[in-house]
Design a protein around this motif. Structure first.
Motif, PDB file in Angstrom:
ATOM      1  N   ALA A  73     -12.003   8.616  -1.976  1.00 40.81           N
ATOM      2  CA  ALA A  73     -10.576   8.383  -2.234  1.00 40.81           C
ATOM      3  C   ALA A  73     -10.361   8.192  -3.726  1.00 40.81           C
ATOM      4  O   ALA A  73     -11.274   7.779  -4.450  1.00 40.81           O
ATOM      5  N   ALA A  74      -9.154   8.503  -4.179  1.00 43.67           N
ATOM      6  CA  ALA A  74      -8.817   8.336  -5.592  1.00 43.67           C
ATOM      7  C   ALA A  74      -7.311   8.298  -5.748  1.00 43.67           C
ATOM      8  O   ALA A  74      -6.569   8.831  -4.915  1.00 43.67           O
ATOM      9  N   VAL A  75      -6.862   7.659  -6.809  1.00 41.39           N
ATOM     10  CA  VAL A  75      -5.453   7.701  -7.188  1.00 41.39           C
ATOM     11  C   VAL A  75      -5.231   9.012  -7.934  1.00 41.39           C
ATOM     12  O   VAL A  75      -5.884   9.286  -8.941  1.00 41.39           O
ATOM     13  N   ALA A  76      -4.312   9.831  -7.440  1.00 42.15           N
ATOM     14  CA  ALA A  76      -4.118  11.169  -7.998  1.00 42.15           C
ATOM     15  C   ALA A  76      -2.966  11.247  -8.983  1.00 42.15           C
ATOM     16  O   ALA A  76      -2.733  12.296  -9.578  1.00 42.15           O
ATOM     17  N   THR A  77      -2.236  10.156  -9.173  1.00 41.03           N
ATOM     18  CA  THR A  77      -1.122  10.127 -10.122  1.00 41.03           C
ATOM     19  C   THR A  77      -1.360   9.029 -11.145  1.00 41.03           C
ATOM     20  O   THR A  77      -2.172   8.124 -10.936  1.00 41.03           O
ATOM     21  N   ALA A  78      -0.662   9.118 -12.270  1.00 42.09           N
ATOM     22  CA  ALA A  78      -0.822   8.124 -13.327  1.00 42.09           C
ATOM     23  C   ALA A  78      -0.369   6.749 -12.849  1.00 42.09           C
ATOM     24  O   ALA A  78       0.626   6.621 -12.133  1.00 42.09           O
ATOM     25  N   LEU A  79      -1.118   5.723 -13.254  1.00 43.41           N
ATOM     26  CA  LEU A  79      -0.758   4.352 -12.885  1.00 43.41           C
ATOM     27  C   LEU A  79       0.292   3.816 -13.853  1.00 43.41           C
ATOM     28  O   LEU A  79       0.036   2.967 -14.708  1.00 43.41           O
ATOM     29  N   VAL A  80       1.493   4.365 -13.716  1.00 40.26           N
ATOM     30  CA  VAL A  80       2.646   3.921 -14.500  1.00 40.26           C
ATOM     31  C   VAL A  80       3.834   3.839 -13.544  1.00 40.26           C
ATOM     32  O   VAL A  80       3.842   4.503 -12.506  1.00 40.26           O
ATOM     33  N   PRO A  81       4.821   3.014 -13.855  1.00 38.76           N
ATOM     34  CA  PRO A  81       5.988   2.938 -12.974  1.00 38.76           C
ATOM     35  C   PRO A  81       6.641   4.308 -12.808  1.00 38.76           C
ATOM     36  O   PRO A  81       6.957   4.991 -13.790  1.00 38.76           O
ATOM     37  N   SER A  82       6.826   4.734 -11.569  1.00 40.71           N
ATOM     38  CA  SER A  82       7.404   6.049 -11.292  1.00 40.71           C
ATOM     39  C   SER A  82       7.985   6.046  -9.885  1.00 40.71           C
ATOM     40  O   SER A  82       7.805   5.097  -9.121  1.00 40.71           O
ATOM     41  N   ALA A  83       8.667   7.127  -9.532  1.00 42.32           N
ATOM     42  CA  ALA A  83       9.288   7.209  -8.214  1.00 42.32           C
ATOM     43  C   ALA A  83       8.242   7.259  -7.113  1.00 42.32           C
ATOM     44  O   ALA A  83       8.395   6.617  -6.063  1.00 42.32           O
ATOM     45  N   LEU A  84       7.172   8.024  -7.330  1.00 45.70           N
ATOM     46  CA  LEU A  84       6.143   8.214  -6.310  1.00 45.70           C
ATOM     47  C   LEU A  84       4.762   8.068  -6.896  1.00 45.70           C
ATOM     48  O   LEU A  84       4.529   8.356  -8.073  1.00 45.70           O
ATOM     49  N   GLY A  85       3.845   7.640  -6.060  1.00 45.82           N
ATOM     50  CA  GLY A  85       2.427   7.630  -6.390  1.00 45.82           C
ATOM     51  C   GLY A  85       1.666   8.269  -5.245  1.00 45.82           C
ATOM     52  O   GLY A  85       2.113   8.207  -4.089  1.00 45.82           O
ATOM     53  N   ILE A  86       0.542   8.904  -5.552  1.00 44.29           N
ATOM     54  CA  ILE A  86      -0.241   9.581  -4.515  1.00 44.29           C
ATOM     55  C   ILE A  86      -1.674   9.079  -4.539  1.00 44.29           C
ATOM     56  O   ILE A  86      -2.316   9.047  -5.595  1.00 44.29           O
ATOM     57  N   VAL A  87      -2.153   8.689  -3.369  1.00 44.50           N
ATOM     58  CA  VAL A  87      -3.564   8.364  -3.173  1.00 44.50           C
ATOM     59  C   VAL A  87      -4.126   9.415  -2.234  1.00 44.50           C
ATOM     60  O   VAL A  87      -3.607   9.602  -1.132  1.00 44.50           O
ATOM     61  N   ARG A  88      -5.160  10.120  -2.680  1.00 43.02           N
ATOM     62  CA  ARG A  88      -5.696  11.196  -1.855  1.00 43.02           C
ATOM     63  C   ARG A  88      -7.096  10.854  -1.385  1.00 43.02           C
ATOM     64  O   ARG A  88      -7.841  10.117  -2.050  1.00 43.02           O
ATOM     65  N   ALA A  89      -7.451  11.370  -0.196  1.00 44.29           N
ATOM     66  CA  ALA A  89      -8.761  11.103   0.397  1.00 44.29           C
ATOM     67  C   ALA A  89      -9.280  12.392   1.017  1.00 44.29           C
ATOM     68  O   ALA A  89      -8.515  13.259   1.444  1.00 44.29           O
ATOM     69  N   SER A  90     -10.592  12.513   1.068  1.00 43.71           N
ATOM     70  CA  SER A  90     -11.212  13.704   1.643  1.00 43.71           C
ATOM     71  C   SER A  90     -12.566  13.326   2.223  1.00 43.71           C
ATOM     72  O   SER A  90     -13.189  12.352   1.802  1.00 43.71           O
ATOM     73  N   GLY A  91     -13.015  14.115   3.190  1.00 47.49           N
ATOM     74  CA  GLY A  91     -14.333  13.894   3.765  1.00 47.49           C
ATOM     75  C   GLY A  91     -14.300  13.788   5.280  1.00 47.49           C
ATOM     76  O   GLY A  91     -13.230  13.691   5.905  1.00 47.49           O
TER      77      GLY A  91
END
Length: 475
Positions: free
Chosen positions: A13-31
């Motif tokens: 798993a990883a955070v796929a978007t910048a860790l800054v205040p924004s409308a959306l954030g994405i955490v993606r996972a695989s396996g």
């Protein structure tokens, strides 16, 4: 990333978007089992586990009885996913605290933190992409201009892979014909008459075109250094602001206003450039200003292009000529403040002189100044002549009047080295005098191995480590 001791299909798993205040954030996972693992922290586990590939499930991420965030979970089923494995992308609200909480919860529930580039690496090892496309992903992320992004997008779409594949077919067809000759020889004729070299020569020409493309492609990736030089009050800071289309540098009629250099990225016709506004060249008793003048001279020595400005009304003097004569970088000479020129030959007052190639004074020639590449006329204050300046700079960078290309181009120094190696092997095979067919076969097999390194069919682990370690986490 470190590919030694790598465990395929391990849930990551990883955070796929910048860790800054924004409308959306994405955490993606695989396996393997990643969808079921995410269901353990999802408010609707049965719906998530039953979801078909390429669908979205609404719900909440929960830690026990505590709600963390309202989310949308995108579900991708193997092999129809980016990595070729089961994948999940959690779209949550973009506050850093929220995104971090979701990510940390996944780590606590059995996911491993992904390494740099691990998602793309999994796509590669699972046959979802080749190395040319994988490297293009990083190029797109790092691109500074639309032109650079467009060139990388072509490689991501498979332009380079298709060109390499076409060249390989030419080599394979020639190799097959030679092997038939080895198995079923008709006579003892010389090697030059043993096979048709037309396809091999075509392969060599196409390989040479690819090698030649790297110089241009590298410019679009790394950019160039452009240094504004000239005496005080010739309009360097005004031109700097005009190129940036914003007031970054202080503009004043007082000589010596700019005492140190400032820089910013600018696009010259799609080519990224670091442009430096520098202190005016003059003798001065001010220690600080003199230090700025010395820095200007040092910057000009490391420049890819020098834009040397002069006042179109005042002209140039011996100091200007001395600088131009000894400047080590290609020079685009800029007659600035052309809006102040008096009407001549029927032109309206303030109009720019017609044409952009002839100097305003006859002594300004390439014979006297070897590094002079172009002469343009501008009014930085009025914004006139910037288009001509941009075209001149592009022409110097690319060696022509334009920078468009239709053929596939190389995207990295690694690719260039492998293609050069393949080209050397093909050319050696074409030097048939005195060689046996077996020797030519070896050359062609070596060429195919080198081309395989470009796309990733033949790639040492250390090369993979180098490629994917430059990716960001989550990609």
């Amino acid at each position: 990333m470190d590919t030694t001791g790598y465990t395929p299909e391990e849930p990551i798993a990883a955070v796929a978007t910048a860790l800054v205040p924004s409308a959306l954030g994405i955490v993606r996972a695989s396996g393997k089992g990643c969808i079921e693992l995410v269901s353990h922290v999802f408010s609707r586990p049965a719906a998530l586990c039953a979801a078909a590939g390429n669908t979205i499930v609404y719900g909440w991420i929960k830690d026990g009885g505590h709600r963390i965030d309202e989310v949308l979970v995108s579900v991708f089923r193997a092999p129809k996913s980016f990595t070729g494995e089961d994948m999940v992308e959690i779209s949550c609200h973009g506050g850093p605290a929220v995104v971090t909480a979701v990510f940390n919860l996944l780590l606590a529930k059995g996911f491993r933190r992904a390494q740099r580039g691990e998602f793309t690496f999994r796509a590669y090892i699972n046959g979802k992409t080749d190395l040319t496309r994988a490297e293009a992903v990083r190029e797109i992320i790092d691109s500074r201009t639309d032109a650079g992004r467009g060139r990388a997008a072509g490689r991501l779409a498979g332009d380079l892979y298709s060109e390499i594949d076409g060249i390989k077919k030419l080599v394979v067809d020639t190799l097959a014909a030679i092997e038939v000759e080895i198995e079923y020889p008709e006579d003892e004729e010389t090697i030059a008459d043993a096979f048709d070299s037309a396809q091999l020569r075509q392969a060599a020409d196409r390989l040479q075109t690819l090698v030649d493309s790297w110089k241009s492609e590298k410019v679009y990736q790394d950019g160039v250094r452009v240094v504004l030089c000239g005496k005080t009050n010739v309009g360097k800071s005004s031109l700097f602001n005009a190129l940036l289309k914003e007031d970054r540098a202080i503009v004043s009629d007082i000589a010596g206003t700019t005492r140190d250099w400032i820089e910013s990225w600018v696009s010259f016709g799609g080519i990224p450039a670091r442009v430096f506004d520098t202190a005016g060249l003059r003798e001065t008793g001010d220690i600080i200003e003199q230090n700025g003048v010395e820095r200007t001279r040092d910057l000009s020595k490391d420049a890819d292009i020098v834009l040397y400005l002069a006042d179109a009304v005042s002209g140039i003097d011996d100091d200007d000529r001395q600088f131009l004569k000894h400047c080590p970088a290609p020079v685009v000479f800029v007659w600035n403040k052309c809006d102040k020129l008096e009407s001549s030959a029927g032109a309206e007052p303030g109009a720019l002189p017609s044409g952009t190639t002839a100097p305003l004074v006859p002594e300004l020639t390439a014979e006297d100044f070897p590094m002079l590449r172009a002469v343009v006329h501008t009014s930085a204050k009025k914004g006139s002549g910037i288009g001509s300046l941009t075209a001149a700079v592009c022409g110097v960078i690319t060696g022509s009047g334009g920078a468009e290309r239709e053929q596939a181009g190389l995207g990295s120094a690694r690719q260039e080295a492998a293609v050069k190696e393949a080209l050397g092997c093909v050319r050696h095979a074409l030097e048939t005098s005195g060689y046996t067919l077996d020797a030519v076969v070896q050359d062609l097999e070596d060429a195919l191995d080198s081309l395989g390194e470009v796309t990733g069919e033949v790639t040492p682990d250390d090369v993979l480590d180098s490629i994917f370690s430059h990716f960001c986490v989550g990609k």
